[in-house]
Scaffold this motif. Structure first.
Motif, PDB file in Angstrom:
ATOM      1  N   LEU A  71       0.861  -1.181   0.000  1.00 14.29           N
ATOM      2  CA  LEU A  71       0.000   0.000   0.000  1.00 14.29           C
ATOM      3  C   LEU A  71       0.894   1.227   0.000  1.00 14.29           C
ATOM      4  O   LEU A  71       1.907   1.255   0.704  1.00 14.29           O
ATOM      5  CB  LEU A  71      -0.891   0.037   1.244  1.00 14.29           C
ATOM      6  N   ASP A  72       0.513   2.242  -0.774  1.00  9.96           N
ATOM      7  CA  ASP A  72       1.320   3.458  -0.769  1.00  9.96           C
ATOM      8  C   ASP A  72       0.906   4.356   0.392  1.00  9.96           C
ATOM      9  O   ASP A  72       0.036   4.014   1.190  1.00  9.96           O
ATOM     10  CB  ASP A  72       1.271   4.165  -2.128  1.00  9.96           C
ATOM     11  N   SER A  73       1.523   5.516   0.489  1.00  7.83           N
ATOM     12  CA  SER A  73       1.285   6.426   1.615  1.00  7.83           C
ATOM     13  C   SER A  73      -0.132   6.983   1.635  1.00  7.83           C
ATOM     14  O   SER A  73      -0.574   7.520   2.645  1.00  7.83           O
ATOM     15  CB  SER A  73       2.302   7.562   1.594  1.00  7.83           C
ATOM     16  N   LYS A  74      -0.855   6.857   0.518  1.00  6.08           N
ATOM     17  CA  LYS A  74      -2.244   7.335   0.444  1.00  6.08           C
ATOM     18  C   LYS A  74      -3.250   6.195   0.576  1.00  6.08           C
ATOM     19  O   LYS A  74      -4.441   6.393   0.364  1.00  6.08           O
ATOM     20  CB  LYS A  74      -2.469   8.077  -0.873  1.00  6.08           C
ATOM     21  N   GLY A  75      -2.775   4.991   0.901  1.00  7.29           N
ATOM     22  CA  GLY A  75      -3.670   3.848   1.072  1.00  7.29           C
ATOM     23  C   GLY A  75      -4.101   3.216  -0.233  1.00  7.29           C
ATOM     24  O   GLY A  75      -5.093   2.490  -0.268  1.00  7.29           O
ATOM     25  N   ARG A  76      -3.350   3.457  -1.309  1.00  6.94           N
ATOM     26  CA  ARG A  76      -3.685   2.875  -2.611  1.00  6.94           C
ATOM     27  C   ARG A  76      -2.866   1.609  -2.827  1.00  6.94           C
ATOM     28  O   ARG A  76      -1.755   1.472  -2.335  1.00  6.94           O
ATOM     29  CB  ARG A  76      -3.408   3.864  -3.731  1.00  6.94           C
ATOM     30  N   LEU A  77      -3.449   0.721  -3.604  1.00  7.90           N
ATOM     31  CA  LEU A  77      -2.802  -0.542  -3.915  1.00  7.90           C
ATOM     32  C   LEU A  77      -2.967  -0.818  -5.398  1.00  7.90           C
ATOM     33  O   LEU A  77      -4.052  -0.629  -5.949  1.00  7.90           O
ATOM     34  CB  LEU A  77      -3.461  -1.650  -3.086  1.00  7.90           C
ATOM     35  N   SER A  78      -1.905  -1.256  -6.042  1.00 11.84           N
ATOM     36  CA  SER A  78      -1.951  -1.610  -7.465  1.00 11.84           C
ATOM     37  C   SER A  78      -2.357  -3.057  -7.631  1.00 11.84           C
ATOM     38  O   SER A  78      -1.830  -3.943  -6.948  1.00 11.84           O
ATOM     39  CB  SER A  78      -0.578  -1.422  -8.112  1.00 11.84           C
ATOM     40  N   ILE A  79      -3.288  -3.298  -8.536  1.00 11.28           N
ATOM     41  CA  ILE A  79      -3.683  -4.661  -8.890  1.00 11.28           C
ATOM     42  C   ILE A  79      -2.645  -5.204  -9.868  1.00 11.28           C
ATOM     43  O   ILE A  79      -2.231  -4.504 -10.799  1.00 11.28           O
ATOM     44  CB  ILE A  79      -5.076  -4.655  -9.572  1.00 11.28           C
ATOM     45  N   PRO A  80      -2.187  -6.448  -9.671  1.00 13.62           N
ATOM     46  CA  PRO A  80      -1.260  -7.023 -10.648  1.00 13.62           C
ATOM     47  C   PRO A  80      -1.833  -6.893 -12.065  1.00 13.62           C
ATOM     48  O   PRO A  80      -3.017  -7.150 -12.304  1.00 13.62           O
ATOM     49  CB  PRO A  80      -1.162  -8.490 -10.211  1.00 13.62           C
ATOM     50  N   THR A  81      -0.997  -6.487 -12.977  1.00 15.31           N
ATOM     51  CA  THR A  81      -1.413  -6.201 -14.351  1.00 15.31           C
ATOM     52  C   THR A  81      -2.187  -7.355 -14.967  1.00 15.31           C
ATOM     53  O   THR A  81      -3.223  -7.147 -15.603  1.00 15.31           O
ATOM     54  CB  THR A  81      -0.181  -5.857 -15.213  1.00 15.31           C
ATOM     55  N   LYS A  82      -1.714  -8.583 -14.766  1.00 17.54           N
ATOM     56  CA  LYS A  82      -2.354  -9.736 -15.415  1.00 17.54           C
ATOM     57  C   LYS A  82      -3.774  -9.986 -14.920  1.00 17.54           C
ATOM     58  O   LYS A  82      -4.525 -10.706 -15.566  1.00 17.54           O
ATOM     59  CB  LYS A  82      -1.496 -10.988 -15.263  1.00 17.54           C
ATOM     60  N   TRP A  83      -4.162  -9.398 -13.783  1.00 14.51           N
ATOM     61  CA  TRP A  83      -5.493  -9.621 -13.233  1.00 14.51           C
ATOM     62  C   TRP A  83      -6.448  -8.459 -13.436  1.00 14.51           C
ATOM     63  O   TRP A  83      -7.636  -8.570 -13.163  1.00 14.51           O
ATOM     64  CB  TRP A  83      -5.402  -9.914 -11.742  1.00 14.51           C
TER      65      TRP A  83
END
Length: 151
Positions: free
Chosen positions: A13-25
């Motif tokens: 999670l980044d400092s703003k509470g965001r999360l990246s979804i794995p590209t393949k999904w």
């Protein structure tokens, strides 16, 4: 339908509470989806459901007594939020669900593909849940147990 499979780590999670979804999904999950905090064997995680599967889960809770339906629906929906991916494939986890799933900003997480949905674990909870399984038992043994339970 292509299933969501595999275990992916190295996400945070980044400092703003965001999360990246794995590209393949990303495409299989969809731009708009639902996130639900759940507890499995006493361990907390966050599940991501494509819209169609979330609706199916909700419909499956329409069976049983009125009290059973109320309890299941309340538990499911009270711990759910809608989510949308931004242009970079990220979504924001609100504070309520972060608390429920044991996340903080900068938490390292593990993604688990669970067929039709995604589990996201903080690394400590993932180690706890992973230790609840007998890793010496083979897939065919597990499948036989499922078959025996149906008979």
């Amino acid at each position: 339908m292509r299933l969501l499979v595999g275990t992916l780590d190295g996400y945070k999670l980044d400092s703003k509470g965001r999360l990246s979804i794995p590209t393949k999904w990303r495409e299989r999950l969809g731009k708009e989806f639902y996130m639900v905090s759940v507890t499995v064997r006493g361990c907390k995680c966050l599940n991501l459901y494509p819209e169609e599967y979330f609706n199916e889960m909700y419909e499956s809770m329409q069976h049983g007594t009125e009290n059973q339906k109320y309890d299941a629906i309340t538990s499911f929906l009270d711990n759910a939020e809608e989510a949308v991916l931004d242009a970079q494939g990220r979504f924001t986890v609100n504070q309520r669900l972060k608390d429920a799933a044991g996340f903080t900003n900068a938490t390292n997480v593990v993604f688990k593909g669970k067929g039709r949905f995604i589990e996201i674990w903080n690394t400590e909870e993932y180690e706890k849940i992973n230790s609840t399984y007998d890793h010496n038992e083979g897939i065919y043994d597990l499948m036989d147990k499922l078959k025996d339970n149906k008979e």
